[in-house]
Motif scaffolding. Sequence first.
Motif, PDB file in Angstrom:
ATOM      1  N   SER A   8      -2.697  13.049  -4.044  1.00 31.25           N
ATOM      2  CA  SER A   8      -3.449  12.393  -2.969  1.00 31.25           C
ATOM      3  C   SER A   8      -4.031  11.063  -3.451  1.00 31.25           C
ATOM      4  O   SER A   8      -4.099  10.104  -2.690  1.00 31.25           O
ATOM      5  N   ASP A   9      -4.457  10.998  -4.720  1.00 30.43           N
ATOM      6  CA  ASP A   9      -4.947   9.726  -5.269  1.00 30.43           C
ATOM      7  C   ASP A   9      -3.830   8.696  -5.331  1.00 30.43           C
ATOM      8  O   ASP A   9      -4.010   7.545  -4.959  1.00 30.43           O
ATOM      9  N   ARG A  10      -2.687   9.114  -5.793  1.00 30.36           N
ATOM     10  CA  ARG A  10      -1.534   8.206  -5.893  1.00 30.36           C
ATOM     11  C   ARG A  10      -1.099   7.753  -4.503  1.00 30.36           C
ATOM     12  O   ARG A  10      -0.810   6.582  -4.281  1.00 30.36           O
ATOM     13  N   HIS A  11      -1.089   8.690  -3.573  1.00 29.47           N
ATOM     14  CA  HIS A  11      -0.690   8.393  -2.203  1.00 29.47           C
ATOM     15  C   HIS A  11      -1.636   7.362  -1.579  1.00 29.47           C
ATOM     16  O   HIS A  11      -1.187   6.382  -0.980  1.00 29.47           O
ATOM     17  N   SER A  12      -2.923   7.571  -1.731  1.00 24.01           N
ATOM     18  CA  SER A  12      -3.888   6.637  -1.124  1.00 24.01           C
ATOM     19  C   SER A  12      -3.839   5.271  -1.802  1.00 24.01           C
ATOM     20  O   SER A  12      -3.976   4.245  -1.126  1.00 24.01           O
ATOM     21  N   ARG A  13      -3.623   5.228  -3.106  1.00 23.20           N
ATOM     22  CA  ARG A  13      -3.523   3.932  -3.793  1.00 23.20           C
ATOM     23  C   ARG A  13      -2.265   3.181  -3.375  1.00 23.20           C
ATOM     24  O   ARG A  13      -2.300   1.965  -3.180  1.00 23.20           O
ATOM     25  N   LEU A  15      -0.681   3.522  -0.499  1.00 25.69           N
ATOM     26  CA  LEU A  15      -0.879   3.095   0.878  1.00 25.69           C
ATOM     27  C   LEU A  15      -1.790   1.871   0.933  1.00 25.69           C
ATOM     28  O   LEU A  15      -1.506   0.910   1.654  1.00 25.69           O
ATOM     29  N   ALA A  16      -2.874   1.883   0.165  1.00 29.69           N
ATOM     30  CA  ALA A  16      -3.781   0.732   0.136  1.00 29.69           C
ATOM     31  C   ALA A  16      -3.071  -0.507  -0.401  1.00 29.69           C
ATOM     32  O   ALA A  16      -3.248  -1.612   0.128  1.00 29.69           O
ATOM     33  N   GLU A  61       2.870   7.028   5.297  1.00 27.90           N
ATOM     34  CA  GLU A  61       2.033   7.566   6.379  1.00 27.90           C
ATOM     35  C   GLU A  61       2.775   7.398   7.699  1.00 27.90           C
ATOM     36  O   GLU A  61       2.560   6.425   8.419  1.00 27.90           O
ATOM     37  N   LEU A  64       0.907   6.526  11.007  1.00 29.00           N
ATOM     38  CA  LEU A  64       0.035   5.353  10.978  1.00 29.00           C
ATOM     39  C   LEU A  64       0.209   4.487  12.218  1.00 29.00           C
ATOM     40  O   LEU A  64      -0.772   4.046  12.821  1.00 29.00           O
TER      41      LEU A  64
END
Length: 85
Positions: A8-13, A15-16, A61, A64
């Motif tokens: 989840s950390d990798r995914h959010s980074r 995506l950001a 995502e 989105l």
Amino acid sequence: MRPQVTDSDRHSRLLAASLLWLLAGSVLLATTLVPAHTRLLGWAPMFWLLCAPLAVALTLEPNLLRQLLAACRPRRRNVSRLLWH
């Protein structure tokens, strides 16, 4: 040893990073610092500044686009509630 990074950390980074890349590319194209089409590169600047980060963001995502459209769509009020209350 390196600390383990959760998915989840990798995914959010990721995506950001892709959204930041899309924003920066949009600014560069809108201000014409980088032209959308050149004789030498063709449409490659447009692809790498807009299409590629958008594809990455939508791959990470998939909902989105639907969420953005729902946020932009005006809310419909229930007409019967407005008439009776």
